[in-house]
Design a protein around this motif. Structure first.
Motif, PDB file in Angstrom:
ATOM      1  N   ALA A 102       0.826  -1.211   0.000  1.00  0.00           N
ATOM      2  CA  ALA A 102       0.000   0.000   0.000  1.00  0.00           C
ATOM      3  C   ALA A 102       0.858   1.257   0.000  1.00  0.00           C
ATOM      4  O   ALA A 102       0.569   2.224  -0.734  1.00  0.00           O
ATOM      5  CB  ALA A 102      -0.932   0.002   1.209  1.00  0.00           C
ATOM      6  N   GLU A 103       1.914   1.272   0.790  1.00  0.00           N
ATOM      7  CA  GLU A 103       2.804   2.439   0.835  1.00  0.00           C
ATOM      8  C   GLU A 103       3.487   2.651  -0.510  1.00  0.00           C
ATOM      9  O   GLU A 103       3.665   3.789  -0.957  1.00  0.00           O
ATOM     10  CB  GLU A 103       3.849   2.266   1.934  1.00  0.00           C
ATOM     11  CG  GLU A 103       3.287   2.353   3.349  1.00  0.00           C
ATOM     12  CD  GLU A 103       2.812   3.756   3.712  1.00  0.00           C
ATOM     13  OE1 GLU A 103       3.159   4.705   2.978  1.00  0.00           O
ATOM     14  OE2 GLU A 103       2.103   3.893   4.722  1.00  0.00           O
ATOM     15  N   PHE A 104       3.866   1.564  -1.166  1.00  0.00           N
ATOM     16  CA  PHE A 104       4.498   1.682  -2.475  1.00  0.00           C
ATOM     17  C   PHE A 104       3.532   2.286  -3.493  1.00  0.00           C
ATOM     18  O   PHE A 104       3.894   3.179  -4.270  1.00  0.00           O
ATOM     19  CB  PHE A 104       4.979   0.317  -2.961  1.00  0.00           C
ATOM     20  CG  PHE A 104       5.647   0.356  -4.311  1.00  0.00           C
ATOM     21  CD1 PHE A 104       6.988   0.685  -4.432  1.00  0.00           C
ATOM     22  CD2 PHE A 104       4.927   0.079  -5.461  1.00  0.00           C
ATOM     23  CE1 PHE A 104       7.605   0.734  -5.680  1.00  0.00           C
ATOM     24  CE2 PHE A 104       5.532   0.133  -6.710  1.00  0.00           C
ATOM     25  CZ  PHE A 104       6.878   0.460  -6.817  1.00  0.00           C
ATOM     26  N   GLY A 157       2.235  13.165  -9.359  1.00  0.00           N
ATOM     27  CA  GLY A 157       1.835  14.541  -9.099  1.00  0.00           C
ATOM     28  C   GLY A 157       0.489  14.674  -8.431  1.00  0.00           C
ATOM     29  O   GLY A 157      -0.072  15.775  -8.362  1.00  0.00           O
ATOM     30  N   SER A 158      -0.037  13.578  -7.904  1.00  0.00           N
ATOM     31  CA  SER A 158      -1.355  13.614  -7.275  1.00  0.00           C
ATOM     32  C   SER A 158      -1.237  13.379  -5.764  1.00  0.00           C
ATOM     33  O   SER A 158      -0.144  13.387  -5.195  1.00  0.00           O
ATOM     34  CB  SER A 158      -2.268  12.564  -7.910  1.00  0.00           C
ATOM     35  OG  SER A 158      -3.593  12.720  -7.456  1.00  0.00           O
ATOM     36  N   GLU A 159      -2.374  13.160  -5.125  1.00  0.00           N
ATOM     37  CA  GLU A 159      -2.439  12.919  -3.688  1.00  0.00           C
ATOM     38  C   GLU A 159      -3.007  11.537  -3.423  1.00  0.00           C
ATOM     39  O   GLU A 159      -3.856  11.044  -4.185  1.00  0.00           O
ATOM     40  CB  GLU A 159      -3.314  13.976  -3.005  1.00  0.00           C
ATOM     41  CG  GLU A 159      -2.813  15.399  -3.159  1.00  0.00           C
ATOM     42  CD  GLU A 159      -3.759  16.405  -2.530  1.00  0.00           C
ATOM     43  OE1 GLU A 159      -4.412  16.059  -1.520  1.00  0.00           O
ATOM     44  OE2 GLU A 159      -3.848  17.530  -3.054  1.00  0.00           O
ATOM     45  N   ALA A 160      -2.562  10.927  -2.333  1.00  0.00           N
ATOM     46  CA  ALA A 160      -2.988   9.576  -1.992  1.00  0.00           C
ATOM     47  C   ALA A 160      -3.477   9.496  -0.557  1.00  0.00           C
ATOM     48  O   ALA A 160      -3.033  10.248   0.314  1.00  0.00           O
ATOM     49  CB  ALA A 160      -1.839   8.593  -2.188  1.00  0.00           C
ATOM     50  N   LEU A 161      -4.375   8.562  -0.331  1.00  0.00           N
ATOM     51  CA  LEU A 161      -4.867   8.235   1.011  1.00  0.00           C
ATOM     52  C   LEU A 161      -4.860   6.723   1.121  1.00  0.00           C
ATOM     53  O   LEU A 161      -5.310   6.030   0.198  1.00  0.00           O
ATOM     54  CB  LEU A 161      -6.264   8.800   1.221  1.00  0.00           C
ATOM     55  CG  LEU A 161      -6.953   8.618   2.579  1.00  0.00           C
ATOM     56  CD1 LEU A 161      -7.971   9.732   2.783  1.00  0.00           C
ATOM     57  CD2 LEU A 161      -7.677   7.262   2.669  1.00  0.00           C
ATOM     58  N   ILE A 162      -4.363   6.200   2.237  1.00  0.00           N
ATOM     59  CA  ILE A 162      -4.339   4.759   2.472  1.00  0.00           C
ATOM     60  C   ILE A 162      -5.299   4.423   3.594  1.00  0.00           C
ATOM     61  O   ILE A 162      -5.267   5.055   4.657  1.00  0.00           O
ATOM     62  CB  ILE A 162      -2.923   4.280   2.851  1.00  0.00           C
ATOM     63  CG1 ILE A 162      -1.924   4.579   1.736  1.00  0.00           C
ATOM     64  CG2 ILE A 162      -2.931   2.792   3.181  1.00  0.00           C
ATOM     65  CD1 ILE A 162      -0.485   4.276   2.125  1.00  0.00           C
ATOM     66  N   HIS A 163      -6.148   3.424   3.365  1.00  0.00           N
ATOM     67  CA  HIS A 163      -7.087   2.998   4.409  1.00  0.00           C
ATOM     68  C   HIS A 163      -6.928   1.489   4.608  1.00  0.00           C
ATOM     69  O   HIS A 163      -7.078   0.710   3.668  1.00  0.00           O
ATOM     70  CB  HIS A 163      -8.522   3.320   4.003  1.00  0.00           C
ATOM     71  CG  HIS A 163      -9.503   3.133   5.115  1.00  0.00           C
ATOM     72  ND1 HIS A 163      -9.817   4.133   6.014  1.00  0.00           N
ATOM     73  CD2 HIS A 163     -10.229   2.053   5.489  1.00  0.00           C
ATOM     74  CE1 HIS A 163     -10.703   3.691   6.878  1.00  0.00           C
ATOM     75  NE2 HIS A 163     -10.956   2.421   6.588  1.00  0.00           N
TER      76      HIS A 163
END
Length: 271
Positions: free
Chosen positions: A64-66, A75-81
């Motif tokens: 998930a972190e990768f 160039g975007s944003e990420a959220l991990i759940h």
């Protein structure tokens, strides 16, 4: 299950194969099972096309972190759940966290799934049967229920079904049954939401190389010739499936709802 992509020696190809063109610019997407496999390829492709992307995963933190790192590199944003989407409270929390972070939700990709091969129907335990349905189809109900208040005109839902729904699989009885349910769910949900301008479609991949298969999802015998029974004579890669999800998520498919795309190596199916 489904296992860590980081532990695979023969790694799937997730990399987008062409430059982005802003087809999801300004959009917010959730991709379940976005840590690896088809979900990873889809999440990163969405990011390349301009979307902010929330990914969910069960317990594969490194994967998930990768994926999140690659989303940011686009160039975007990420959220991990992290959590089990078979729990309605986890599904609700994923939607709430996504909307709380970015203020909207435009695309929901229901991709998370699991499978367990069995030679005989009598080998399928009650626990496995319930678990497979909980992960593969119940989670989709929970997520759509949680997402529905936030989905406005122009939003899209894309579900992951399977070629096994169409041609069957003697060693994946419970999995194939859930994929049949997902196809029916897709068509019925489309009918329910199309008047509100929300499109619902699905993708039915064939044999795609992901952690799901070598880490318990396929028998050793099947892995020896994985994908060779398709007309193309080979397995598919996740980045050969992700563009189908992109097409159904963006305005390129504005006149499609209740449909299924079939990146399956040339196997001809009806529907």
């Amino acid at each position: 299950m489904p296992g860590n992509e980081a532990d695979m020696r023969d790694k799937p190809d997730w990399r987008p194969r062409y430059p982005g063109s802003g087809r999801l610019a300004g959009k917010v997407a959730i991709v379940t099972g976005g840590d690896s496999g088809i979900g990873r390829a889809t999440a990163i492709l969405f990011a390349r096309e301009g979307a902010k992307v929330a990914i969910s995963h069960l317990e594969e933190d490194e994967d998930a972190e990768f994926t999140a790192e690659q989303i940011r590199r686009e160039g975007s944003e990420a959220l991990i759940h992290r959590g089990d989407l078979g729990d309605p409270e986890v599904a609700k929390a994923l939607v709430q966290e996504t909307v709380g972070k970015w203020g909207r939700l435009d695309v929901l990709v229901n991709n998370a799934g699991e499978q367990h091969p069995d030679e005989e129907i009598t080998d399928i335990t009650v626990e496995q049967l319930q678990r497979t349905f909980q992960t593969n189809i119940f989670s989709m109900f929970y997520l759509v229920q949680a997402a529905r208040p936030h989905l406005k005109k122009g939003a899209a839902i894309v579900n992951c079904t399977s070629v096994t729904m169409y041609k069957g699989s003697k060693e994946l009885l419970d999995y194939s049954a859930t994929k049949g349910a997902i196809t029916a769910f897709t068509r019925s949900l489309s009918e329910a939401l199309v008047a509100d301008g929300i499109r619902v479609n699905a993708v039915a991949p064939g044999p795609i190389w992901t952690p799901l298969n070598p880490m318990g999802g396929a028998s050793p015998e099947k892995l020896e010739s994985f994908g060779e029974d398709t007309p193309m004579g080979r397995r598919g890669e996740p980045n050969e499936v992700a563009p189908a999800f992109l097409f159904l998520a963006c305005e390129d498919s504005s006149y499609m709802s209740g449909q299924v795309l079939h990146p399956n190596g040339g196997t001809i199916v009806n529907g």
